[in-house]
Design an enzyme around this catalytic site. Structure first.
Site, PDB file in Angstrom:
ATOM      1  N   LYS A 299      52.239 -85.084  48.613  1.00 17.56           N
ATOM      2  CA  LYS A 299      50.796 -86.020  48.420  1.00 17.56           C
ATOM      3  C   LYS A 299      49.919 -85.011  48.256  1.00 17.56           C
ATOM      4  O   LYS A 299      48.915 -84.867  46.560  1.00 17.56           O
ATOM      5  CB  LYS A 299      50.082 -87.542  48.931  1.00 17.56           C
ATOM      6  CG  LYS A 299      51.239 -87.468  49.027  1.00 17.56           C
ATOM      7  CD  LYS A 299      51.091 -88.891  49.981  1.00 17.56           C
ATOM      8  CE  LYS A 299      52.140 -90.098  50.499  1.00 17.56           C
ATOM      9  NZ  LYS A 299      51.576 -90.756  51.696  1.00 17.56           N
TER      10      LYS A 299
ATOM     11  N   GLN B 126      48.456 -91.756  56.798  1.00 22.73           N
ATOM     12  CA  GLN B 126      50.159 -91.580  57.384  1.00 22.73           C
ATOM     13  C   GLN B 126      50.020 -92.893  58.355  1.00 22.73           C
ATOM     14  O   GLN B 126      50.288 -92.340  59.337  1.00 22.73           O
ATOM     15  CB  GLN B 126      50.598 -90.441  56.867  1.00 22.73           C
ATOM     16  CG  GLN B 126      51.513 -90.115  56.704  1.00 22.73           C
ATOM     17  CD  GLN B 126      52.450 -90.438  55.477  1.00 22.73           C
ATOM     18  OE1 GLN B 126      51.942 -90.304  54.278  1.00 22.73           O
ATOM     19  NE2 GLN B 126      54.011 -90.684  55.396  1.00 22.73           N
TER      20      GLN B 126
ATOM     21  N   ASP C   3      46.216 -97.394  48.979  1.00 19.00           N
ATOM     22  CA  ASP C   3      47.837 -97.396  49.742  1.00 19.00           C
ATOM     23  C   ASP C   3      48.048 -99.274  49.327  1.00 19.00           C
ATOM     24  O   ASP C   3      49.471 -99.369  49.208  1.00 19.00           O
ATOM     25  CB  ASP C   3      47.844 -97.128  51.183  1.00 19.00           C
ATOM     26  CG  ASP C   3      49.170 -95.919  51.421  1.00 19.00           C
ATOM     27  OD1 ASP C   3      49.741 -95.653  50.710  1.00 19.00           O
ATOM     28  OD2 ASP C   3      49.060 -95.025  52.970  1.00 19.00           O
TER      29      ASP C   3
HETATM   30  N1  GUN Z   1      54.713 -94.266  55.265  1.00 20.59           N
HETATM   31  C1  GUN Z   1      55.959 -94.412  54.377  1.00 20.59           C
HETATM   32  N2  GUN Z   1      55.330 -94.315  54.002  1.00 20.59           N
HETATM   33  C2  GUN Z   1      54.155 -94.879  53.574  1.00 20.59           C
HETATM   34  C3  GUN Z   1      53.636 -94.811  52.389  1.00 20.59           C
HETATM   35  O1  GUN Z   1      53.779 -94.935  50.994  1.00 20.59           O
HETATM   36  N3  GUN Z   1      51.960 -94.452  52.789  1.00 20.59           N
HETATM   37  C4  GUN Z   1      51.573 -94.443  54.097  1.00 20.59           C
HETATM   38  N4  GUN Z   1      50.775 -94.333  54.641  1.00 20.59           N
HETATM   39  N5  GUN Z   1      52.387 -94.662  55.156  1.00 20.59           N
HETATM   40  C5  GUN Z   1      53.620 -93.957  54.863  1.00 20.59           C
END
Ligand code: GUN
Length: 299
Positions: free
Chosen positions: A62, A106, A129
């Site tokens: 990311k 995350q 998110d």
């Molecule tokens: N863990 C797995 N996929 C995601 C996501 O899209 N965002 C976040 N914050 N954690 C994750």
């Protein structure tokens, strides 16, 4: 080798790398225009708690993607024994920081941290998110919001390849808050892509194969490698594979390979379109997070 059915349907690979590159170059152009007009670059922050290998990889990807489109990024990486109060303190700081347009925490978080309490503390306007209950509600009601990145990425991939969805039966396997639940909501909305009849299947579903055999579109998001096999799908189905698991493979130099939730070989012989793993849903997820961040920056 292509099977006869496969040739008849002219099976299409839904290429997440190529599609996400198109989206990222559009974002980059918008960022360049923002900067030229005297505005600052969009800024995404990521909070990572602990050293979960998969999370480290995802967050790294990311941050790298931010650089590629000209965003600023900040990584806040804390040890797994951080307290809940400390995490809430970081969230409060990010909410108050005017230089941060959007941020993600995350998941999963270590088990001693209350995930709901953390998600509720995020300012919904910075929740790129789309995990805050307010944004989940807005999504369900088809109001403007940040769509969760993985389902949003899948929607954009279906749109890019002009996959017909109206009136189709979409079976989503998995009901997680991050993928299965929002995917079901998005696929039944009165929009394109959408207007599907949706079935959400999960670990307690008894007649899964009966359901998947009726599916025009299958979204496999249960986290079990190669679970969906060719005998479970009907000819011409569209297959979206959200899974990505490392499995031991002695023939590889690394000693492992990445497997999706779909058994690619048997399913690709029957389906009309399929997302590869890797290179399908993963890159689209990242591109969608960038789109949400740009949207947050534009306000
Ligand atoms: N863990 C797995 N996929 C995601 C996501 O899209 N965002 C976040 N914050 N954690 C994750």
């Amino acid at each position: 080798m292509l099977s006869i059915t496969n040739m008849l349907f002219n099976m299409q690979i839904l290429d997440g790398i190529a599609t996400s590159n198109v989206i990222k170059s559009r974002i980059k152009q918008e960022v360049d225009a923002l900067v030229q007009s005297g505005k600052r670059r969009p800024h995404l922050a990521a909070v990572l708690i602990g050293d979960n290998g998969a999370s480290l990889t995802y967050v790294g990807a990311k941050v790298k993607a931010c650089e590629a489109v000209g965003f600023e990024s900040s990584l806040i990486h804390k040890p797994a024994d951080i307290t809940q109060e400390e995490v809430l303190g970081i969230v409060a700081q990010l909410n108050a920081d005017d230089r941060i347009d959007g941020y993600i925490v995350q998941l999963p978080l270590p088990s001693h941290i209350n995930e709901t309490a953390v998600l509720l503390a995020i300012d919904p306007r910075k929740d790129v998110d789309g995990f805050h209950p307010e944004n989940v509600g807005r999504m369900a009601l088809n109001l403007p919001t940040f769509l969760p990145a993985t389902p949003y990425g899948i929607i954009q991939l279906l749109e890019h390849y002009k996959i017909e969805t109206s009136g189709k039966h979409c079976v989503v396997i998995g009901r997680s808050n991050i993928v299965g639940l929002p995917m079901g909501i998005l696929m039944q909305r009165n929009t394109y892509p959408g207007n599907c009849t949706v079935t959400i299947a999960h670990s307690k579903t008894r007649n899964l194969k009966e359901l998947t055999l009726q599916a025009d579109i299958i979204v496999a998001a249960l986290g079990r490698p190669e679970f969906v096999t060719g005998d479970m799908i009907k000819d011409g189905a569209v297959i979206v594979d959200v899974g990505i698991t490392r499995i031991v493979d002695e023939t590889k130099k690394s000693g492992f390979r990445l497997a999706g939730d779909v058994h690619f070989e048997s399913v690709s012989a029957k389906c009309s379109a399929i997302t590869p793993v890797p290179g399908g849903v993963g890159p689209m997820t990242i591109a969608s997070l960038l789109m949400n961040t740009l949207q947050a920056a534009k306000g």
